[in-house]
Design a protein around this motif. Structure first.
Motif, PDB file in Angstrom:
ATOM      1  N   TRP A   1      21.487  54.360  20.929  1.00 28.07           N
ATOM      2  CA  TRP A   1      21.106  53.490  19.820  1.00 28.07           C
ATOM      3  C   TRP A   1      19.775  53.904  19.211  1.00 28.07           C
ATOM      4  O   TRP A   1      19.590  53.815  17.990  1.00 28.07           O
ATOM      5  N   LYS A   2      18.862  54.355  20.033  1.00 27.28           N
ATOM      6  CA  LYS A   2      17.576  54.837  19.521  1.00 27.28           C
ATOM      7  C   LYS A   2      17.782  56.052  18.623  1.00 27.28           C
ATOM      8  O   LYS A   2      17.219  56.140  17.527  1.00 27.28           O
ATOM      9  N   LYS A   3      18.600  56.985  19.074  1.00 32.90           N
ATOM     10  CA  LYS A   3      18.856  58.203  18.307  1.00 32.90           C
ATOM     11  C   LYS A   3      19.613  57.902  17.017  1.00 32.90           C
ATOM     12  O   LYS A   3      19.322  58.474  15.965  1.00 32.90           O
ATOM     13  N   ILE A   4      20.577  56.996  17.096  1.00 32.85           N
ATOM     14  CA  ILE A   4      21.319  56.616  15.896  1.00 32.85           C
ATOM     15  C   ILE A   4      20.375  55.970  14.889  1.00 32.85           C
ATOM     16  O   ILE A   4      20.437  56.237  13.682  1.00 32.85           O
ATOM     17  N   GLY A   5      19.470  55.114  15.382  1.00 34.56           N
ATOM     18  CA  GLY A   5      18.497  54.462  14.509  1.00 34.56           C
ATOM     19  C   GLY A   5      17.592  55.457  13.812  1.00 34.56           C
ATOM     20  O   GLY A   5      17.341  55.355  12.597  1.00 34.56           O
ATOM     21  N   ILE A   6      17.096  56.439  14.563  1.00 38.43           N
ATOM     22  CA  ILE A   6      16.234  57.466  13.974  1.00 38.43           C
ATOM     23  C   ILE A   6      17.018  58.284  12.951  1.00 38.43           C
ATOM     24  O   ILE A   6      16.511  58.619  11.879  1.00 38.43           O
ATOM     25  N   GLY A   7      18.265  58.584  13.284  1.00 37.22           N
ATOM     26  CA  GLY A   7      19.099  59.344  12.355  1.00 37.22           C
ATOM     27  C   GLY A   7      19.325  58.596  11.052  1.00 37.22           C
ATOM     28  O   GLY A   7      19.231  59.182   9.963  1.00 37.22           O
ATOM     29  N   LEU A   8      19.602  57.305  11.134  1.00 35.18           N
ATOM     30  CA  LEU A   8      19.821  56.494   9.932  1.00 35.18           C
ATOM     31  C   LEU A   8      18.550  56.386   9.098  1.00 35.18           C
ATOM     32  O   LEU A   8      18.590  56.498   7.868  1.00 35.18           O
ATOM     33  N   LEU A   9      17.428  56.177   9.761  1.00 38.43           N
ATOM     34  CA  LEU A   9      16.154  56.071   9.053  1.00 38.43           C
ATOM     35  C   LEU A   9      15.816  57.384   8.356  1.00 38.43           C
ATOM     36  O   LEU A   9      15.369  57.391   7.200  1.00 38.43           O
ATOM     37  N   SER A  10      16.043  58.495   9.028  1.00 34.46           N
ATOM     38  CA  SER A  10      15.743  59.801   8.432  1.00 34.46           C
ATOM     39  C   SER A  10      16.647  60.079   7.236  1.00 34.46           C
ATOM     40  O   SER A  10      16.214  60.681   6.245  1.00 34.46           O
ATOM     41  N   ALA A  11      17.905  59.637   7.303  1.00 37.34           N
ATOM     42  CA  ALA A  11      18.830  59.801   6.171  1.00 37.34           C
ATOM     43  C   ALA A  11      18.331  59.017   4.969  1.00 37.34           C
ATOM     44  O   ALA A  11      18.391  59.490   3.822  1.00 37.34           O
ATOM     45  N   LEU A  12      17.814  57.816   5.210  1.00 39.85           N
ATOM     46  CA  LEU A  12      17.265  56.989   4.135  1.00 39.85           C
ATOM     47  C   LEU A  12      16.042  57.650   3.512  1.00 39.85           C
ATOM     48  O   LEU A  12      15.914  57.706   2.278  1.00 39.85           O
ATOM     49  N   ILE A  13      15.164  58.165   4.352  1.00 41.56           N
ATOM     50  CA  ILE A  13      13.959  58.835   3.852  1.00 41.56           C
ATOM     51  C   ILE A  13      14.329  60.039   2.994  1.00 41.56           C
ATOM     52  O   ILE A  13      13.788  60.235   1.904  1.00 41.56           O
ATOM     53  N   LEU A  14      15.278  60.841   3.474  1.00 40.11           N
ATOM     54  CA  LEU A  14      15.692  62.022   2.725  1.00 40.11           C
ATOM     55  C   LEU A  14      16.355  61.625   1.414  1.00 40.11           C
ATOM     56  O   LEU A  14      16.147  62.282   0.383  1.00 40.11           O
ATOM     57  N   TYR A  15      17.132  60.557   1.426  1.00 44.32           N
ATOM     58  CA  TYR A  15      17.759  60.099   0.182  1.00 44.32           C
ATOM     59  C   TYR A  15      16.691  59.691  -0.834  1.00 44.32           C
ATOM     60  O   TYR A  15      16.792  60.015  -2.023  1.00 44.32           O
ATOM     61  N   LEU A  16      15.661  59.000  -0.382  1.00 43.24           N
ATOM     62  CA  LEU A  16      14.589  58.574  -1.283  1.00 43.24           C
ATOM     63  C   LEU A  16      13.828  59.775  -1.844  1.00 43.24           C
ATOM     64  O   LEU A  16      13.422  59.768  -3.009  1.00 43.24           O
ATOM     65  N   VAL A  17      13.653  60.796  -1.033  1.00 40.82           N
ATOM     66  CA  VAL A  17      13.020  62.036  -1.509  1.00 40.82           C
ATOM     67  C   VAL A  17      13.854  62.636  -2.638  1.00 40.82           C
ATOM     68  O   VAL A  17      13.328  63.040  -3.679  1.00 40.82           O
ATOM     69  N   PHE A  18      15.166  62.680  -2.453  1.00 41.52           N
ATOM     70  CA  PHE A  18      16.049  63.243  -3.474  1.00 41.52           C
ATOM     71  C   PHE A  18      16.169  62.325  -4.684  1.00 41.52           C
ATOM     72  O   PHE A  18      16.341  62.801  -5.807  1.00 41.52           O
ATOM     73  N   PHE A  19      16.077  61.039  -4.476  1.00 42.73           N
ATOM     74  CA  PHE A  19      16.099  60.093  -5.588  1.00 42.73           C
ATOM     75  C   PHE A  19      14.930  60.367  -6.523  1.00 42.73           C
ATOM     76  O   PHE A  19      15.090  60.456  -7.752  1.00 42.73           O
ATOM     77  N   LEU A  20      13.746  60.535  -5.943  1.00 38.63           N
ATOM     78  CA  LEU A  20      12.557  60.850  -6.737  1.00 38.63           C
ATOM     79  C   LEU A  20      12.680  62.248  -7.341  1.00 38.63           C
ATOM     80  O   LEU A  20      12.363  62.456  -8.518  1.00 38.63           O
TER      81      LEU A  20
ATOM     82  N   ASN B   1      20.311  64.502  14.393  1.00 38.09           N
ATOM     83  CA  ASN B   1      20.587  65.340  13.230  1.00 38.09           C
ATOM     84  C   ASN B   1      21.976  65.105  12.654  1.00 38.09           C
ATOM     85  O   ASN B   1      22.166  65.061  11.441  1.00 38.09           O
ATOM     86  N   VAL B   2      22.948  64.941  13.525  1.00 37.32           N
ATOM     87  CA  VAL B   2      24.323  64.718  13.082  1.00 37.32           C
ATOM     88  C   VAL B   2      24.431  63.400  12.310  1.00 37.32           C
ATOM     89  O   VAL B   2      25.045  63.351  11.231  1.00 37.32           O
ATOM     90  N   VAL B   3      23.824  62.354  12.825  1.00 39.50           N
ATOM     91  CA  VAL B   3      23.837  61.068  12.131  1.00 39.50           C
ATOM     92  C   VAL B   3      23.142  61.191  10.781  1.00 39.50           C
ATOM     93  O   VAL B   3      23.659  60.746   9.743  1.00 39.50           O
ATOM     94  N   SER B   4      21.966  61.809  10.772  1.00 36.97           N
ATOM     95  CA  SER B   4      21.186  61.962   9.545  1.00 36.97           C
ATOM     96  C   SER B   4      21.963  62.738   8.485  1.00 36.97           C
ATOM     97  O   SER B   4      22.095  62.292   7.343  1.00 36.97           O
ATOM     98  N   HIS B   5      22.478  63.889   8.849  1.00 39.21           N
ATOM     99  CA  HIS B   5      23.173  64.766   7.904  1.00 39.21           C
ATOM    100  C   HIS B   5      24.463  64.118   7.398  1.00 39.21           C
ATOM    101  O   HIS B   5      24.743  64.123   6.195  1.00 39.21           O
ATOM    102  N   THR B   6      25.238  63.546   8.299  1.00 34.36           N
ATOM    103  CA  THR B   6      26.529  62.969   7.924  1.00 34.36           C
ATOM    104  C   THR B   6      26.355  61.782   6.988  1.00 34.36           C
ATOM    105  O   THR B   6      27.038  61.688   5.952  1.00 34.36           O
ATOM    106  N   VAL B   7      25.450  60.887   7.329  1.00 31.64           N
ATOM    107  CA  VAL B   7      25.208  59.707   6.485  1.00 31.64           C
ATOM    108  C   VAL B   7      24.663  60.131   5.135  1.00 31.64           C
ATOM    109  O   VAL B   7      25.091  59.630   4.089  1.00 31.64           O
TER     110      VAL B   7
END
Length: 201
Positions: A55-74, A182-188
């Motif tokens: 759950w910790k790793k999934i949480g970090i993966g989801l948060l990192s996906a959100l951060i990367l999306y915001l970077v690309f949004f900007l 990484n898998v969670v981050s990239h896939t999401v």
């Protein structure tokens, strides 16, 4: 071998009935099979990673996906504002969808493409290069190869996106040493950017 397999994929996108998404999935399946068969240590590393602190790793993966999306949004907003080539370049990325149904793209991204890219480019290649040349050299070599295969598209925006994503996920793997993150981050991120909240106008 990866360069030889991915280069024509980005140039031609489709061969007969095999479109970009099937082709990408086939490539990754072949490369991951080779990686697993030739590197049994990798199998045990993944088994341990995917069975601890889930759950910790999934949480970090989801948060990192959100951060990367915001970077690309900007980045999407600013690049379209500053560069004439940005809009057609970004729109061209979404043409990779072709006639493929959204549900098929989503399933392949979820089960093969998102996980497969991380398992191969970061988990296998970056780890192998790091083992032989040091962690930062391993990151750089894998990043150059990952970005390099996208050069064959001739699309500056896609190449830049590949570099940014490649650097982000390479750093994530260097920091956490967890393929699950990484898998969670990239896939999401893939599914959100291509299907849920795309940057295509």
């Amino acid at each position: 071998m990866a360069v030889l397999m991915f280069s024509p994929l980005f140039v031609f996108r489709q061969v007969g009935p095999i479109d970009f998404w099937w082709w990408m999935s086939i490539n990754l399946s072949v490369l991951l099979t080779i990686a697993t068969v030739t590197d049994w240590e990798y199998y045990y590393i993944l088994a341990k990673d995917f069975t601890s602190d889930l759950w910790k790793k999934i949480g970090i993966g989801l948060l990192s996906a959100l951060i990367l999306y915001l970077v690309f949004f900007l980045g999407n907003y600013l690049s379209r504002l500053w560069f004439d080539f940005a809009s057609p370049g970004i729109e061209n990325v979404y043409r990779f969808k072709g006639d493929a149904a959204g549900i098929r793209i989503a399933v392949l991204m979820l089960l093969v493409i998102g996980p497969g890219e991380e398992l191969f480019w970061r988990g296998y290649l970056q780890r192998k290069f790091a083992k032989h040349y040091g962690k930062w050299a391993g990151l750089i070599i894998a990043l150059v190869l990952y970005t390099g295969v996208h050069i064959f598209t001739g699309n500056i925006m896609l190449i830049l996106a590949a570099f940014i994503c490649g650097l982000f996920w390479a750093w994530m793997y260097l920091k956490y040493e967890s393929m699950l993150i990484n898998v969670v981050s990239h896939t999401v991120w893939d599914i959100v950017v291509f299907l849920v909240l795309p940057f295509s106008t």
